[in-house]
Design a protein around this motif. Sequence first.
Motif, mmCIF file in Angstrom:
data_model
loop_
_atom_site.group_PDB
_atom_site.id
_atom_site.type_symbol
_atom_site.label_atom_id
_atom_site.label_comp_id
_atom_site.label_asym_id
_atom_site.label_seq_id
_atom_site.Cartn_x
_atom_site.Cartn_y
_atom_site.Cartn_z
ATOM 1 N N ILE A 121 4.916 -26.690 30.320
ATOM 2 C CA ILE A 121 4.532 -27.840 29.483
ATOM 3 C C ILE A 121 3.509 -28.712 30.204
ATOM 4 O O ILE A 121 2.489 -29.122 29.625
ATOM 5 N N ILE A 122 3.770 -28.996 31.478
ATOM 6 C CA ILE A 122 2.857 -29.855 32.252
ATOM 7 C C ILE A 122 1.474 -29.221 32.352
ATOM 8 O O ILE A 122 0.445 -29.886 32.163
ATOM 9 N N VAL A 123 1.441 -27.918 32.628
ATOM 10 C CA VAL A 123 0.155 -27.227 32.761
ATOM 11 C C VAL A 123 -0.596 -27.206 31.436
ATOM 12 O O VAL A 123 -1.809 -27.460 31.379
ATOM 13 N N LYS A 124 0.113 -26.943 30.354
ATOM 14 C CA LYS A 124 -0.552 -26.872 29.046
ATOM 15 C C LYS A 124 -1.078 -28.239 28.606
ATOM 16 O O LYS A 124 -2.171 -28.336 28.021
ATOM 17 N N LEU A 125 -0.321 -29.281 28.869
ATOM 18 C CA LEU A 125 -0.816 -30.623 28.550
ATOM 19 C C LEU A 125 -2.023 -30.960 29.426
ATOM 20 O O LEU A 125 -2.972 -31.619 28.972
ATOM 21 N N GLY A 126 -1.980 -30.509 30.686
ATOM 22 C CA GLY A 126 -3.123 -30.721 31.569
ATOM 23 C C GLY A 126 -4.364 -29.995 31.057
ATOM 24 O O GLY A 126 -5.477 -30.531 31.109
ATOM 25 N N ILE A 127 -4.177 -28.779 30.542
ATOM 26 C CA ILE A 127 -5.307 -28.025 29.987
ATOM 27 C C ILE A 127 -5.849 -28.716 28.741
ATOM 28 O O ILE A 127 -7.073 -28.837 28.564
ATOM 29 N N ALA A 128 -4.954 -29.190 27.881
ATOM 30 C CA ALA A 128 -5.392 -29.915 26.683
ATOM 31 C C ALA A 128 -6.205 -31.150 27.065
ATOM 32 O O ALA A 128 -7.253 -31.441 26.469
ATOM 33 N N GLY A 129 -5.737 -31.879 28.087
ATOM 34 C CA GLY A 129 -6.491 -33.034 28.563
ATOM 35 C C GLY A 129 -7.818 -32.625 29.178
ATOM 36 O O GLY A 129 -8.826 -33.333 29.039
ATOM 37 N N GLY A 130 -7.828 -31.480 29.838
ATOM 38 C CA GLY A 130 -9.063 -30.980 30.426
ATOM 39 C C GLY A 130 -10.118 -30.673 29.379
ATOM 40 O O GLY A 130 -11.305 -30.945 29.571
ATOM 41 N N TRP A 131 -9.675 -30.128 28.246
ATOM 42 C CA TRP A 131 -10.637 -29.845 27.158
ATOM 43 C C TRP A 131 -11.252 -31.139 26.633
ATOM 44 O O TRP A 131 -12.406 -31.144 26.184
ATOM 45 N N LEU A 132 -10.512 -32.221 26.666
ATOM 46 C CA LEU A 132 -11.058 -33.494 26.188
ATOM 47 C C LEU A 132 -12.234 -33.952 27.046
ATOM 48 O O LEU A 132 -13.146 -34.620 26.548
ATOM 49 N N ALA A 133 -12.190 -33.615 28.323
ATOM 50 C CA ALA A 133 -13.259 -34.044 29.232
ATOM 51 C C ALA A 133 -14.250 -32.922 29.533
ATOM 52 O O ALA A 133 -15.167 -33.123 30.328
ATOM 53 N N TRP A 134 -14.082 -31.775 28.907
ATOM 54 C CA TRP A 134 -14.913 -30.614 29.235
ATOM 55 C C TRP A 134 -16.360 -30.824 28.789
ATOM 56 O O TRP A 134 -16.629 -31.493 27.801
#
Length: 316
Positions: free
Chosen positions: A293-306
């Motif tokens: 869950i933590i990793v997937k939320l981190g990836i989702a947040g990463g896409w926001l700043a990609w």
Amino acid sequence: MPPLNGDSPPQASDERSRLLHFERYSYSTQHPNPHIHDTEAPTMSQKSSTLVQRTKRHLLADLSIKNADWILLLCFLISGMMDAGAYNAYSCFVSMQTGNTIFAALGVSDLPVASPVLAWTKSVTSVFAFLTGSFILSSLHRRAGEKKRWVLVANFAVQAVLTGIAVWMVEKRVTSGSPASPKEDAALGALEENGGWGFPKLDLVPIALLSFQASGMIVASRMLTYKGMPTIVLTSAYNDIMSDPGLFSGGLTGNVSRNRKLGGVVMYFTGAVCGGALASSQFGFAGTLWISIIVKLGIAGGWLAWRQETKEEREG
């Protein structure tokens, strides 16, 4: 000499202008304009509208695929962890559907012998949930935009939410998990006697949720055009690595395609080792799910700043 046409002397006219200007200034300072806020309101509205438009453009932007392979390597890691934990808890996989297909086929002959009679339903549930997730999430990407920022964010956010529901069920002991305790063993024995399934029927719920979300990772790899990094299976990667004509060329960094595939294998294996270690520890399968869950939320947040896709990348 008297002024012509009754005109006032220039000095008098200038004096009256100064007096009139002074009176207007005095009045304005003593009586503020009651409509001044009306002129400010549209300004605030315009700022708000500009922010909304900017946010909308940001979310609707196509993302660059450069360096996105690092995100997919994280997906390999999570897939390995979850498959190891799920197999220990449910005797089926949630990502690797080849194994589930074999298990389902063996169930036709009531095999393996040591497994409960209806154990094949777990594998069938996983396969169908994966198929459903692949259809829904790939359709979303194609219809809304394969590399749209908000679509990639939504994809991984959905994965995190579904995993969250599954971990809640595991922690509440309404479904199987690991490590097993004597209390849990007794509960499973009662379920076997009463239901005849050989396992808690509610196990099918987290299996379905986790298999559905697993499809989101391979869908993302396809939409980002990294087809050599399927994130959930290694058979094709093994073949592609060994059949690569440049396997031993390019040094350590020259063959990028080979390195991506090798990285996927290493990350999946590492994830599986970690998943097994967590399953036998006090954290159990729930610990694996929380990390996911933590990793997937981190990836989702990463896409926001990609970084947004450039014109050159789009035309290329």
